[in-house]
Write an enzyme that holds these catalytic residues in place. Sequence first.
Site, PDB file in Angstrom:
ATOM      1  CG  HIS A   7      -0.193   0.163   2.538  1.00 53.16           C
ATOM      2  ND1 HIS A   7       0.471  -0.886   3.138  1.00 53.16           N
ATOM      3  CD2 HIS A   7       0.002   1.225   3.342  1.00 53.16           C
ATOM      4  CE1 HIS A   7       1.029  -0.484   4.260  1.00 53.16           C
ATOM      5  NE2 HIS A   7       0.777   0.801   4.409  1.00 53.16           N
ATOM      6  CG  ASP A  34       1.766   4.904   4.919  1.00 54.47           C
ATOM      7  OD1 ASP A  34       1.364   3.740   5.117  1.00 54.47           O
ATOM      8  OD2 ASP A  34       2.915   5.279   5.203  1.00 54.47           O
ATOM      9  CG  HIS A  77       5.148   0.988   2.836  1.00 49.30           C
ATOM     10  ND1 HIS A  77       4.572   2.150   2.387  1.00 49.30           N
ATOM     11  CD2 HIS A  77       4.570   0.720   4.029  1.00 49.30           C
ATOM     12  CE1 HIS A  77       3.684   2.565   3.272  1.00 49.30           C
ATOM     13  NE2 HIS A  77       3.646   1.713   4.278  1.00 49.30           N
ATOM     14  NE  ARG A 127       1.974   5.315   9.888  1.00 53.03           N
ATOM     15  CZ  ARG A 127       1.056   4.796   9.083  1.00 53.03           C
ATOM     16  NH1 ARG A 127       1.355   3.808   8.260  1.00 53.03           N
ATOM     17  NH2 ARG A 127      -0.187   5.224   9.123  1.00 53.03           N
TER      18      ARG A 127
HETATM   19  C1  SIN Z   1       3.300   0.930   7.662  1.00 53.14           C
HETATM   20  O1  SIN Z   1       2.567   0.568   6.753  1.00 53.14           O
HETATM   21  O2  SIN Z   1       3.457   2.111   7.924  1.00 53.14           O
HETATM   22  C2  SIN Z   1       4.075  -0.107   8.460  1.00 53.14           C
HETATM   23  C3  SIN Z   1       5.388  -0.408   7.835  1.00 53.14           C
HETATM   24  C4  SIN Z   1       6.202  -1.381   8.671  1.00 53.14           C
HETATM   25  O3  SIN Z   1       5.722  -1.871   9.694  1.00 53.14           O
HETATM   26  O4  SIN Z   1       7.347  -1.652   8.310  1.00 53.14           O
END
Ligand code: SIN
Length: 279
Positions: free
Chosen positions: A101, A103, A255, A270
């Site tokens: 996805h 974000d 990612h 995050r």
């Molecule tokens: C996310 O989608 O922000 C999580 C990425 C991760 O856990 O590496």
Amino acid sequence: MAAREIAIAPVNPAMGAEISGLDLSAGLSPETVTLIREALLRHGAVFFRDQDLNPGRLMDFAGYFGEVTEYPFVKGLEDYPLVVPILKLEGEVKNFGGIWHSDTAYLPAPPMATVLHAKVLPPAGGDTLFADMTAAYEALSDGMKAMLAPLKALNSGATPAAAETRENRIEDSGKDAGGRQTEAFHPVVRTHPETGRKALYVNPGHSVRFADMTEAESAPLLAYLFAHQIRDEFTCRFKWSPGAVAFWDNRCTQHYPLNDYHGHKRLLHRVTLKGGVPR
Ligand code: SIN
């Protein structure tokens, strides 16, 4: 730290670069901010090792590059509500965001970038994969590019596949989206506002159908694009280490955090940076 000690090493030819020689907890000079921003635009994601960042310092670092914004579905830290814990506990089998996805692509103005800081890591595993949507777009045939050019896709925050990855955190720290719109039509191909380059902007986590088409009609072409956009040659893999930071551009990358560490805790902090309406 003197600029000459800073080094930028590409992770692989497709995307991603590790930047060494910087302490992100110290203030950044305008030259260093420019260097990081240019590396981000060039490589799609940049990575730093061994950073000692408390949530306030993480916010400060992100603040050099934009305005930190809120995540709609999960509460942030008590003292830093804009810092969201990305957590998988020892007894859990689902990992947050465990699907390819970009974000919160379902927001009318999705975040331009995300910064993630490693706090607790499993003894092995838990890497994150990234894919370059500019390279994926450029590899398409002219005929496919022409077909995609006028299309918009509906992106939803409520797809079962994405919702499932947040279930555990909704249970212990979910919040009401507060009337925020969590569905939006966006161009299937967007133009990066800083580089001017075109990138694919559909993703398996959120993209449901094309505008003016049914889900069934949209499914074959979406399935093709979802498979195409994560071909190995467009991707890089980041192996986390304690204190590592990943900073990625949501306008031209996707990612996928690997869920290969059951029985172990993984916790990262995050923050996301406010973005514009995709065009
Ligand atoms: C996310 O989608 O922000 C999580 C990425 C991760 O856990 O590496």
